[in-house]
Each structure stands twice: as structure tokens, then as C-alpha cells.
Design a protein around this motif. Structure first.
Motif, PDB file in Angstrom:
ATOM      1  N   UNK A   1       0.849  -1.216   0.000  1.00 48.68           N
ATOM      2  CA  UNK A   1       0.000   0.000   0.000  1.00 48.68           C
ATOM      3  C   UNK A   1       0.869   1.246   0.000  1.00 48.68           C
ATOM      4  N   UNK A   2       1.847   1.252   0.901  1.00 50.96           N
ATOM      5  CA  UNK A   2       2.735   2.424   1.000  1.00 50.96           C
ATOM      6  C   UNK A   2       3.536   2.586  -0.289  1.00 50.96           C
ATOM      7  N   UNK A   3       4.013   1.467  -0.817  1.00 49.68           N
ATOM      8  CA  UNK A   3       4.817   1.541  -2.050  1.00 49.68           C
ATOM      9  C   UNK A   3       3.941   2.068  -3.187  1.00 49.68           C
ATOM     10  N   UNK A   4       2.711   1.574  -3.256  1.00 49.40           N
ATOM     11  CA  UNK A   4       1.787   1.986  -4.322  1.00 49.40           C
ATOM     12  C   UNK A   4       1.491   3.471  -4.294  1.00 49.40           C
ATOM     13  N   UNK A   5       1.517   4.056  -3.092  1.00 45.39           N
ATOM     14  CA  UNK A   5       1.241   5.495  -2.992  1.00 45.39           C
ATOM     15  C   UNK A   5       2.288   6.330  -3.725  1.00 45.39           C
TER      16      UNK A   5
ATOM     17  N   UNK B   1      -1.127  -3.650  -3.504  1.00 44.50           N
ATOM     18  CA  UNK B   1      -1.050  -2.183  -3.497  1.00 44.50           C
ATOM     19  C   UNK B   1      -2.398  -1.567  -3.838  1.00 44.50           C
ATOM     20  N   UNK B   2      -3.308  -2.389  -4.330  1.00 48.22           N
ATOM     21  CA  UNK B   2      -4.591  -1.823  -4.758  1.00 48.22           C
ATOM     22  C   UNK B   2      -4.417  -1.001  -6.016  1.00 48.22           C
ATOM     23  N   UNK B   3      -3.544  -1.449  -6.886  1.00 48.97           N
ATOM     24  CA  UNK B   3      -3.332  -0.767  -8.177  1.00 48.97           C
ATOM     25  C   UNK B   3      -3.578  -1.762  -9.316  1.00 48.97           C
ATOM     26  N   UNK B   4      -4.784  -2.276  -9.426  1.00 51.78           N
ATOM     27  CA  UNK B   4      -4.993  -3.386 -10.354  1.00 51.78           C
ATOM     28  C   UNK B   4      -4.830  -2.998 -11.823  1.00 51.78           C
ATOM     29  N   UNK B   5      -5.028  -1.726 -12.155  1.00 51.71           N
ATOM     30  CA  UNK B   5      -5.039  -1.376 -13.583  1.00 51.71           C
ATOM     31  C   UNK B   5      -3.819  -0.625 -14.047  1.00 51.71           C
ATOM     32  N   UNK B   6      -2.778  -0.677 -13.272  1.00 52.41           N
ATOM     33  CA  UNK B   6      -1.587   0.111 -13.591  1.00 52.41           C
ATOM     34  C   UNK B   6      -0.896  -0.444 -14.845  1.00 52.41           C
TER      35      UNK B   6
END
Ligand code: AVI
Length: 338
Positions: A85-89, A115-120
Motif C-alpha cells: 500500500x505504502x509503495x503503491x502510494x 497495493x490496490x493498483x490493479x489497472x496500472x
């Protein structure tokens, strides 16, 4: 008698960046022949570690990552899960992730999922078609993960240069697995400068580094009781027999791992069990080995947690956060390009 315990001499007139890529199976035969000829005539005799990764070598390395004594991969995946999560931010949903040496794609999949970044947009840079295909498959199979994936079958350097500017949201460059440890100090510094040159201020670098730990643990990791690492090392001779029409007797060489505390590195060597002559027809070379003479096949540098910052910041980065698995002694460090 040749000197077999090099203290300082690194791979002298080596290519500008000594590749450590775990997936270098695509080397043109001409390069293999030229480089093998050059490195086997050095004192001490050497072979670049990137040649360890033909198809069998890559499979053996994947197996090594499952060994209880080789903890880098498991520790890193766990840290990625915990801190994704922190990295994704660092990039947000409109950003892109670039992974150098994507391997099986498992780590990137872990990072993006948690990270909750599924569409990156994910860019994978690797020399091996097989590794890229496997990574794409891994990413495609994850439920809920809809990453757009672009593969770059290239060296790190060329892959970074091929990144399109057009779609460039904030970028996270992931260089994991302590692959940086397979570069000597000047090689690592040069590579880090190249990474920085591919980024814009505010972009992020995520670096995995294995840390110094008790010698006993390091020797078990690089000379495991199952003999997988010995097979990984000796496979290099098998590769030369196949690709360069060489006649190495595999039983005539022993795998040896050595911890050099003064240089903070584990070295892998292949030690000639007796005096022997080897011909490498495809490299137009004959080598006379003395008993006990070694071929130095890999250096794996180990770091102090605080030393990671000292290694990376001079290339134009500022350290943001560092997470450490104390049991495995492994660090994941997040930097911002300044
Ligand atoms: C790919 N690289 C980071 C591994 C390492 O630990 O240096 C290669 C390896 N060599 C022996 N075991 C694993």
C-alpha cells in the motif's frame, strides 16, 4: 601457480555494466564465445555470472528460490505484501511500474495486488523470452488484476531507453531479488546512474538487497545440502559443452562457495579436482587447469542496511523508507528520484 583468491581485482576491462541479469539465455553465440575466451584467460580465471542463466540454469535458479536455506525470495515477497500500500502510494493509479529482470512475475503480481493498483501499466524488462512469457501469464491469471503489460526483451539499459515517454505517469522502477548484489561496486554505481537517468524527479525506485548475515547462513544459502546450487554452477560448464563444443568433464570440477568478509561478498567458484586440459572448440581455446585452480563464476555482494542508502543516493535518489526482514536479513528500500 595461478592466484585463486582474488582480493580486489574485479572483472577488469569488463563491459560498462557487468550484467547480473538472471535471465541471459539469449546471448548471441558470438558474444558467448568472445567473452568466454576473454574471461577464461584472466587471472584468476572467470566466467560472467549472467551466463549461468540458460533455460536449465534459470529453472535451477527458480528451484533455489524455494530452498529453505535461500531466503531472499520468500522474505522479499512477504515484505512486498506487507508494504505494498505504502509503495503503491508512490505512483497512484495513473502511474506505471517497470520491473527489471521480471523472472516469474510473482513479485510484481504480489505488489500490484496488495497495493490496490490493479489497472496500472506494467513494463517488464528481461533478456529471456521464456521469463517474459511466464510473467505475462502470471499477471494475466490473477483475479482482479487488469494490469496493461508491455514486455521489453532487452538488457536493462536498452529496456530503460525503450520506455515510452508518452504514457509516462509517475513511475516506480522495481529492481528486486538483490540482483544489484551481482554487480561489483563500479558496476552497481553505473547501473544506478542509468536507472536514475530513465526517471524524472519524484519517480520511485524500489530496491531489494540481501544483508550481511552469519557466515554459516550464507554458506548454506550458496552451497546447499541438496546440491542445487552446485548444479546451478556446474550447469555453466554443461552450457559451454553444448554451445561452444567444449569438453569439460563435469565430474572434474567441484562447486565451492566462499564468504569474503573483507569484500562483503559470497563468491561461487568451480574448482578443478586435478590437472586437466579442456578444449573449447567454439571459442578457439585450450585451457590447462592445475589441481585446485578455480573459475570464479559469481559474486553476490551483501549489504549493511545503512549502506544501501550510501550506495544509492549518490546516483540521484533520496531514501524514503526501508523495511527489513530481520530473520532473513533482507531489506526492501524505497527511494525517490531527486
Ligand atoms: C540472482 N542473484 C541475485 C542470485 C544471488 O543470490 O546472487 C543468484 C544465485 N547464485 C547462487 N544462488 C543464487
Amino acid at each position: 601457480m595461478r592466484k585463486t583468491t582474488p582480493a580486489a581485482p574485479e572483472l577488469a576491462p569488463a563491459p560498462a555494466v557487468q550484467a547480473a541479469a538472471p535471465h541471459a539465455g539469449a546471448d548471441a553465440p558470438i558474444d558467448l564465445a568472445r567473452e568466454v575466451r576473454f574471461y577464461l584467460q584472466q587471472t584468476p580465471r572467470q566466467l560472467p555470472s549472467r551466463f549461468l542463466y540458460d533455460a536449465l540454469g534459470s529453472a535451477l535458479f527458480d528451484a533455489i528460490c524455494h530452498l529453505p536455506w535461500y531466503r531472499i525470495t520468500r522474505a522479499e515477497v512477504q515484505l512486498l505484501e506487507q508494504h505494498a500500500r505504502t509503495i503503491g502510494q508512490a505512483i497512484g493509479p495513473s502511474g506505471r511500474v517497470v520491473e527489471l529482470g521480471s523472472g516469474s512475475g510473482e513479485k510484481l503480481a504480489t505488489l500490484l495486488t496488495h497495493a490496490g493498483l490493479p489497472g496500472v501499466h506494467a513494463h517488464l524488462v528481461d533478456l529471456s523470452d521464456a521469463a517474459l512469457a511466464r510473467s505475462v501469464q502470471t499477471l494475466a491469471m490473477l483475479p482482479g488484476l487488469a494490469a496493461r503489460v508491455t514486455t521489453h526483451r532487452a538488457t536493462y539499459e536498452d529496456g530503460l531507453q525503450a520506455l515510452p515517454d508518452a504514457d509516462a505517469g509517475p513511475t516506480l522502477l522495481a529492481f528486486l531479488g538483490s540482483n544489484i548484489g551481482n554487480f561489483d561496486a563500479p558496476g552497481a554505481a553505473a547501473l544506478l546512474r542509468q536507472l536514475r537517468a530513465a526517471l524524472r524527479p519524484g519517480d520511485a525506485l524500489l530496491l531489494g538487497t540481501d544483508l550481511v548475515k552469519p557466515e554459516r547462513d550464507l554458506l548454506l544459502a550458496y552451497d546447499d545440502p541438496l546440491g542445487l546450487t552446485a548444479a546451478f554452477n556446474k550447469n555453466l560448464l554443461l552450457r559451454l559443452n553444448t554451445e561452444l563444443d567444449a569438453d569439460f568433464d563435469l565430474a572434474g570440477f567441484d562447486h565451492r562457495a566462499i564468504w569474503r568478509g573483507d569484500a562483503s561478498r559470497i563468491e561461487m567458484h568451480l574448482v578443478s579436482r586435478g590437472a586437466q586440459q579442456v578444449r573449447l572448440a567454439g571459442a578457439d581455446l585450450r585451457v590447462d587447469f592445475e589441481a585446485g585452480e578455480t573459475i570464479w563464476t559469481e559474486s553476490s555482494y551483501k549489504f549493511e542496511a545503512a549502506g544501501v542508502r550510501q550506495l544509492v543516493e549518490p546516483a540521484g535518489f533520496g531514501q524514503r523508507q526501508q523495511w527489513i526482514d530481520e530473520r532473513a536479513r533482507f531489506a526492501l528500500t524505497l527511494f525517490a528520484a531527486v
